[in-house]
Design a protein around this motif. Structure first.
Motif, PDB file in Angstrom:
ATOM      1  N   UNK A 180      -9.836  -1.426   0.401  1.00 57.94           N
ATOM      2  CA  UNK A 180      -8.516  -2.073   0.305  1.00 57.94           C
ATOM      3  C   UNK A 180      -7.389  -1.061   0.505  1.00 57.94           C
ATOM      4  N   UNK A 181      -7.518   0.110  -0.150  1.00 58.88           N
ATOM      5  CA  UNK A 181      -6.495   1.154   0.000  1.00 58.88           C
ATOM      6  C   UNK A 181      -6.397   1.576   1.465  1.00 58.88           C
ATOM      7  N   UNK A 182      -7.536   1.657   2.132  1.00 58.32           N
ATOM      8  CA  UNK A 182      -7.572   2.013   3.552  1.00 58.32           C
ATOM      9  C   UNK A 182      -6.810   0.996   4.401  1.00 58.32           C
ATOM     10  N   UNK A 183      -6.974  -0.291   4.080  1.00 54.92           N
ATOM     11  CA  UNK A 183      -6.242  -1.331   4.823  1.00 54.92           C
ATOM     12  C   UNK A 183      -4.735  -1.176   4.625  1.00 54.92           C
ATOM     13  N   UNK A 184      -4.324  -0.871   3.388  1.00 55.98           N
ATOM     14  CA  UNK A 184      -2.892  -0.673   3.112  1.00 55.98           C
ATOM     15  C   UNK A 184      -2.356   0.453   3.991  1.00 55.98           C
ATOM     16  N   UNK A 185      -3.039   1.583   4.002  1.00 55.78           N
ATOM     17  CA  UNK A 185      -2.556   2.743   4.770  1.00 55.78           C
ATOM     18  C   UNK A 185      -2.519   2.434   6.267  1.00 55.78           C
ATOM     19  N   UNK A 186      -3.525   1.736   6.781  1.00 57.95           N
ATOM     20  CA  UNK A 186      -3.533   1.377   8.217  1.00 57.95           C
ATOM     21  C   UNK A 186      -2.372   0.448   8.558  1.00 57.95           C
ATOM     22  N   UNK A 222      -1.528  -5.997  -3.290  1.00 60.29           N
ATOM     23  CA  UNK A 222      -2.966  -5.702  -3.295  1.00 60.29           C
ATOM     24  C   UNK A 222      -3.609  -6.419  -4.476  1.00 60.29           C
ATOM     25  N   UNK A 223      -4.666  -7.163  -4.177  1.00 58.95           N
ATOM     26  CA  UNK A 223      -5.337  -7.999  -5.166  1.00 58.95           C
ATOM     27  C   UNK A 223      -6.485  -7.232  -5.812  1.00 58.95           C
ATOM     28  N   UNK A 272       6.240 -15.028   2.391  1.00 58.88           N
ATOM     29  CA  UNK A 272       5.844 -14.277   3.578  1.00 58.88           C
ATOM     30  C   UNK A 272       5.592 -12.785   3.327  1.00 58.88           C
ATOM     31  N   UNK A 273       4.640 -12.514   2.423  1.00 52.81           N
ATOM     32  CA  UNK A 273       4.204 -11.136   2.175  1.00 52.81           C
ATOM     33  C   UNK A 273       2.720 -11.018   2.528  1.00 52.81           C
ATOM     34  N   UNK A 274       2.308  -9.902   3.107  1.00 60.66           N
ATOM     35  CA  UNK A 274       0.882  -9.709   3.352  1.00 60.66           C
ATOM     36  C   UNK A 274       0.160  -9.308   2.073  1.00 60.66           C
ATOM     37  N   UNK A 275      -1.103  -9.718   1.942  1.00 56.30           N
ATOM     38  CA  UNK A 275      -1.862  -9.182   0.803  1.00 56.30           C
ATOM     39  C   UNK A 275      -3.270  -8.781   1.203  1.00 56.30           C
ATOM     40  N   UNK A 276      -3.713  -7.737   0.511  1.00 56.63           N
ATOM     41  CA  UNK A 276      -5.029  -7.158   0.788  1.00 56.63           C
ATOM     42  C   UNK A 276      -5.970  -7.642  -0.297  1.00 56.63           C
ATOM     43  N   UNK A 277      -6.946  -8.441   0.121  1.00 57.09           N
ATOM     44  CA  UNK A 277      -7.889  -9.075  -0.797  1.00 57.09           C
ATOM     45  C   UNK A 277      -9.141  -8.218  -0.966  1.00 57.09           C
ATOM     46  N   UNK A 278      -9.641  -8.148  -2.178  1.00 55.90           N
ATOM     47  CA  UNK A 278     -10.925  -7.499  -2.423  1.00 55.90           C
ATOM     48  C   UNK A 278     -11.608  -8.177  -3.589  1.00 55.90           C
TER      49      UNK A 278
END
Lengths: 359, 78
Positions: A197-203, A120-121, A140-146
């Motif tokens: 961003x936290x919401x995207x992680x949980x989803x 998480x960024x 190959x890791x996903x990241x959540x940008x904000x």
């Protein structure tokens, strides 16, 4: 005891005991414990993410408290990661918290990211966002940008299930953008975007709803308007460790980074050359007898103006284009290269916004 | 007509969040050139979307009447 803690989310059919177990099995790395991180961390910890890594090398400043709401006034001067870890452990002792009081670099990033499932960024500069993106693409890791600009925020999920990356939206890493310190920000704005961003992680972990993979969400806090833009995938520049090393570490070993304070010893020094790679209209100018200006776009065709026998100190407005310039100079076989971290913004800050140095 | 929406530092530079541009057989490049000159966007970098789709190849894109163009700079605050 633990399932009682999570009862209100376990009774949601979208979560359940199995969803809670997924959260417990997940490891999330939060990069930057500023305004975004201060919103992301408590919600992920409270929801029962099993392991959370915290990366930040900064200490708490009084000017942080207006938006970094997990810190107390009595903690001014303390390490952010230590205070954040304390807060999260008190909130939920079942979560394993790891702290790394370092700045993210191309040297420490891969080993660190490998220990986590989702990145998480919460950073406040473009340089680091490109680095996060490129590491995530390499391993190959996903990241959540904000990110936030004044009363507007952007959120997206990148590199998730073969989806687009940050470079598919913003391809050029010589871009410039203002941080909260420069542009100003309300605490609420970073809080809202951090919670998105936290919401995207949980989803992502729970496999519910639609994530912002392949989308760029832009939210305006003043109008409450939100827009989603579709992002299509372009060919990735970096797809493995080797390509990552080629871009970052082959150049990085060929130059050193100096602080704006350390720049002073090179001003008017006949053994060094100060190279301003900004465009002519950018101010303030650095006036020194050994300073020359060649905009980044013209650098490849004007290399003969640079005296290779001297120490070449490269700067731009924020320290991003100067790194690009150094890449060009390294390829052209220049030695003795220095990059001024933070560029003119940092130089100007320590000089109290006065136009600096005269010859 | 084409609607042009501005975001972040671009909106701050233009001093409006959106404006209408009269449409006459226009390429996207021409439109961007026109608004860049009008508002002096030269120092701010941005990506371009048309009708909520990010455009990868701005140079060859032709606009149609009623398109909504968005200029999206990267944000960096955190």
């Amino acid at each position: 005891m633990e399932s009682k803690r999570y009862n209100r989310q376990i009774i949601l059919s979208e979560v359940g005991e199995s969803g809670q177990e997924k959260l417990k099995q997940t490891k999330v790395l939060i990069i930057g414990l500023g305004g975004l991180g201060a919103a992301i961390l408590p919600y992920l910890a409270a929801a029962g993410i099993g392991e959370i890594g915290l990366l930040d090398d900064d200490v708490i400043d009084v000017s942080n408290l207006q938006r970094q709401v997990i810190y107390k006034t009595t903690a001014i001067g303390n390490q952010k990661v230590a205070e954040a870890a304390k807060m999260a452990s008190e909130l939920n002792p079942h979560v394993v918290i790891n702290t790394v009081a370092e700045r993210l670099s191309s040297k420490n990033a891969i080993a660190l990211f490998n220990q986590y499932d989702i990145i998480v960024d919460g950073t406040d500069n473009l340089n680091t966002k490109y680095l996060i993106n490129d590491v995530c693409c390499a391993i190959n890791k996903p990241f959540v940008y904000g990110s936030v600009y004044k009363f507007e925020g952007q959120v997206a999920v990148f590199n998730y299930k073969n989806g687009p990356s940050y470079r598919c939206v913003f391809p050029e890493d010589n871009a410039t953008a203002a941080s909260c310190n420069e542009a100003g920000v309300m605490g609420i704005s970073v809080g809202i975007i951090g919670m998105f961003q936290a919401n995207e992680v949980l989803k992502m972990v729970l496999g519910i709803g639609q994530t912002l993979s392949g989308k760029l969400l832009v939210y305006n806090m003043l109008t409450n308007e939100q827009q989603k833009f579709n992002v299509s995938k372009k060919e990735f520049l970096i797809t493995d460790n080797e390509a990552f090393d080629e871009k970052y570490n082959s150049t990085e070993s060929a130059f050193d980074t100096i602080s704006a304070i350390a720049l002073e010893q090179y001003i008017n020094d006949e053994n060094s050359l100060l190279l301003d790679v900004r465009n002519p209209e950018e101010v303030p100018k650095l006036i020194a007898s050994n300073c020359i200006a060649i905009p980044l776009s013209e650098l490849p065709s004007k290399l003969d103006l640079i005296d290779a026998t001297k120490t070449i100190v490269v700067f731009c407005q924020s320290g991003i284009r100067s790194k690009k310039a150094i890449e060009i100079l390294v390829k052209a076989d220049f030695k003795k290269l220095l990059n001024v971290a933070g560029g003119m913004n940092a130089i100007n800050k320590i000089k109290n916004n006065e136009v600096v140095f005269t010859s | 007509m084409i609607t042009v929406k501005y975001f972040g530092a671009i909106a701050a530079q233009a001093n409006v969040a959106e404006e209408m541009v009269l449409f006459a057989e226009q390429s996207l490049v021409d439109l961007i050139q026109a608004v860049t000159t009008k508002h002096n966007f030269d120092t701010v970098s941005y990506s371009v979307a048309v009708n909520h789709e990010l455009i990868q190849d701005v140079a060859t894109y032709d606009l149609q009447s009623n398109d909504v163009v968005a200029l999206l700079p990267p944000f960096a605050g955190g």
